[in-house]
Scaffold this active site. Structure first.
Site, mmCIF file in Angstrom:
data_model
loop_
_atom_site.group_PDB
_atom_site.id
_atom_site.type_symbol
_atom_site.label_atom_id
_atom_site.label_comp_id
_atom_site.label_asym_id
_atom_site.label_seq_id
_atom_site.Cartn_x
_atom_site.Cartn_y
_atom_site.Cartn_z
ATOM 1 N N THR A 72 0.845 -1.205 0.000
ATOM 2 C CA THR A 72 0.000 0.000 0.000
ATOM 3 C C THR A 72 0.873 1.246 0.000
ATOM 4 O O THR A 72 1.940 1.256 0.624
ATOM 5 C CB THR A 72 -0.888 -0.007 1.268
ATOM 6 O OG1 THR A 72 -1.772 -1.121 1.195
ATOM 7 C CG2 THR A 72 -1.715 1.266 1.394
ATOM 8 N N GLY A 73 0.400 2.299 -0.678
ATOM 9 C CA GLY A 73 1.108 3.575 -0.615
ATOM 10 C C GLY A 73 1.352 4.153 -1.988
ATOM 11 O O GLY A 73 1.016 3.550 -3.013
ATOM 12 N N LYS A 128 14.231 7.054 2.025
ATOM 13 C CA LYS A 128 13.759 6.091 3.031
ATOM 14 C C LYS A 128 14.899 5.274 3.650
ATOM 15 O O LYS A 128 14.702 4.569 4.637
ATOM 16 C CB LYS A 128 12.737 5.126 2.402
ATOM 17 C CG LYS A 128 11.611 5.783 1.645
ATOM 18 C CD LYS A 128 10.699 6.544 2.568
ATOM 19 C CE LYS A 128 9.500 7.150 1.868
ATOM 20 N NZ LYS A 128 8.533 6.203 1.364
ATOM 21 N N GLY A 148 2.908 4.139 7.611
ATOM 22 C CA GLY A 148 2.567 5.551 7.396
ATOM 23 C C GLY A 148 1.223 5.688 6.695
ATOM 24 O O GLY A 148 0.499 6.659 6.889
ATOM 25 N N GLY A 149 0.880 4.700 5.895
ATOM 26 C CA GLY A 149 -0.406 4.692 5.192
ATOM 27 C C GLY A 149 -1.477 3.903 5.921
ATOM 28 O O GLY A 149 -2.522 3.585 5.353
ATOM 29 N N ASP A 152 6.214 -4.050 -1.709
ATOM 30 C CA ASP A 152 5.641 -2.972 -0.890
ATOM 31 C C ASP A 152 6.695 -1.886 -0.657
ATOM 32 O O ASP A 152 7.904 -2.125 -0.794
ATOM 33 C CB ASP A 152 5.165 -3.549 0.454
ATOM 34 C CG ASP A 152 4.168 -2.635 1.157
ATOM 35 O OD1 ASP A 152 3.879 -1.526 0.665
ATOM 36 O OD2 ASP A 152 3.658 -3.052 2.225
ATOM 37 N N GLU A 189 -0.550 -5.479 5.741
ATOM 38 C CA GLU A 189 0.728 -5.625 5.029
ATOM 39 C C GLU A 189 1.532 -6.775 5.619
ATOM 40 O O GLU A 189 2.122 -7.587 4.894
ATOM 41 C CB GLU A 189 1.522 -4.314 5.109
ATOM 42 C CG GLU A 189 0.896 -3.209 4.257
ATOM 43 C CD GLU A 189 1.549 -1.845 4.436
ATOM 44 O OE1 GLU A 189 1.374 -1.006 3.543
ATOM 45 O OE2 GLU A 189 2.211 -1.612 5.458
ATOM 46 N N ALA A 215 8.096 1.412 2.003
ATOM 47 C CA ALA A 215 8.476 1.504 3.419
ATOM 48 C C ALA A 215 8.605 2.973 3.797
ATOM 49 O O ALA A 215 8.821 3.835 2.935
ATOM 50 C CB ALA A 215 9.802 0.791 3.659
ATOM 51 N N ASP A 216 8.472 3.235 5.081
ATOM 52 C CA ASP A 216 8.725 4.588 5.582
ATOM 53 C C ASP A 216 10.197 4.762 5.918
ATOM 54 O O ASP A 216 10.750 5.854 5.775
ATOM 55 C CB ASP A 216 7.837 4.864 6.795
ATOM 56 C CG ASP A 216 6.368 4.782 6.408
ATOM 57 O OD1 ASP A 216 5.977 5.537 5.506
ATOM 58 O OD2 ASP A 216 5.635 3.945 6.964
#
Ligand code: 5RP
Length: 219
Positions: free
Chosen positions: A28-29, A121, A96-97, A81, A103, A83-84
């Site tokens: 997600t993101g 990141k 963050g999302g 995926d 996830e 990552a923050d």
């Protein structure tokens, strides 16, 4: 190049991780959104995807990509995926999302986690990005106190509930020297749904978008 262009670069590069005809896990993101858009352009498409959020499901379906329930699949070859934060061992802060729990569930089905991220990141030590934590609402105050005891400051993410209907805390001020030990400790706290530390489910590879192009790192 802007940060979004770097995200688009790694979203496109992640196609090399995908075998046509397979079922993949999708995170997600905004970085993953670029990946999903790229996925839709593959001449031989994937058979389907297990999604980590309502937003990702909607985007996959808008592109005509079949979405399967996690319970319908025993194993995925790959989970892709963002990552923050990601460190030099592939451990990550995510959420963050607000999609951290799903996830982690989808990542747990996959043989390989491929992280796609712009270079901002990449960190040496996790913790500058506030650590997202999904909790059962009645435990939020006691979980916040637990974080205080280890030097963190937990802030309720205002007006946000996850796809699972739970609140989120964002924990500021942690320096996470041992992500695996901290993840295991936090997982024991009553009322925790999940913590956005991905050490047990760290990335095996990272595609990092830089001004010089995509750098691949295997862990
Ligand atoms: C969502 C996440 C995302 O992967 C993370 O927040 C990175 O997002 P973006 O690709 O928009 O920078 O963990 O819960």
């Amino acid at each position: 190049m802007t940060q979004d262009q770097l995200k688009a670069l790694v979203g496109q590069a992640a196609l090399q991780e995908v075998q046509p005809g397979t079922i993949i896990g999708v995170g997600t993101g905004s970085t993953v959104n670029h990946f999903i858009d790229a996925l839709a352009t593959m001449p031989r498409r994937v058979a389907g995807a297990v999604s980590s959020s309502a937003a990702t499901t909607a985007r996959l379906r808008a592109h005509g990509i079949a979405v399967l329930e996690a319970g319908e699949v025993e194993q995925l070859a790959v989970y892709i995926d963002g990552a923050d934060e990601i460190d030099g061992r592939g451990c990550m802060i995510k959420g963050g999302g607000a999609a951290l729990t799903r996830e982690k569930i989808v990542a747990n089905l996959a043989l390989r986690f491929v992280c796609i991220a712009d270079v901002s990141k990449r960190v040496d030590v996790l913790g500058r990005f506030p650590l997202p934590v999904e909790v059962i609402a009645m435990a939020a105050a006691q979980v916040a106190r637990r974080f205080e005891a280890i030097g963190g400051r937990a802030v309720l993410r205002d007006g946000v509930l996850t796809d699972n209907g739970h609140p989120l805390l964002d924990v500021h001020g942690l320096t996470i020297a041992d992500p695996l030990a901290l993840e295991m400790e936090i997982n024991q706290w009553p009322g925790m749904v999940s913590v956005g530390l991905f050490a047990r489910h760290r990335a095996q590879s990272c595609l990092l978008g830089t001004l010089g192009g995509v750098i691949r790192q295997d862990f």
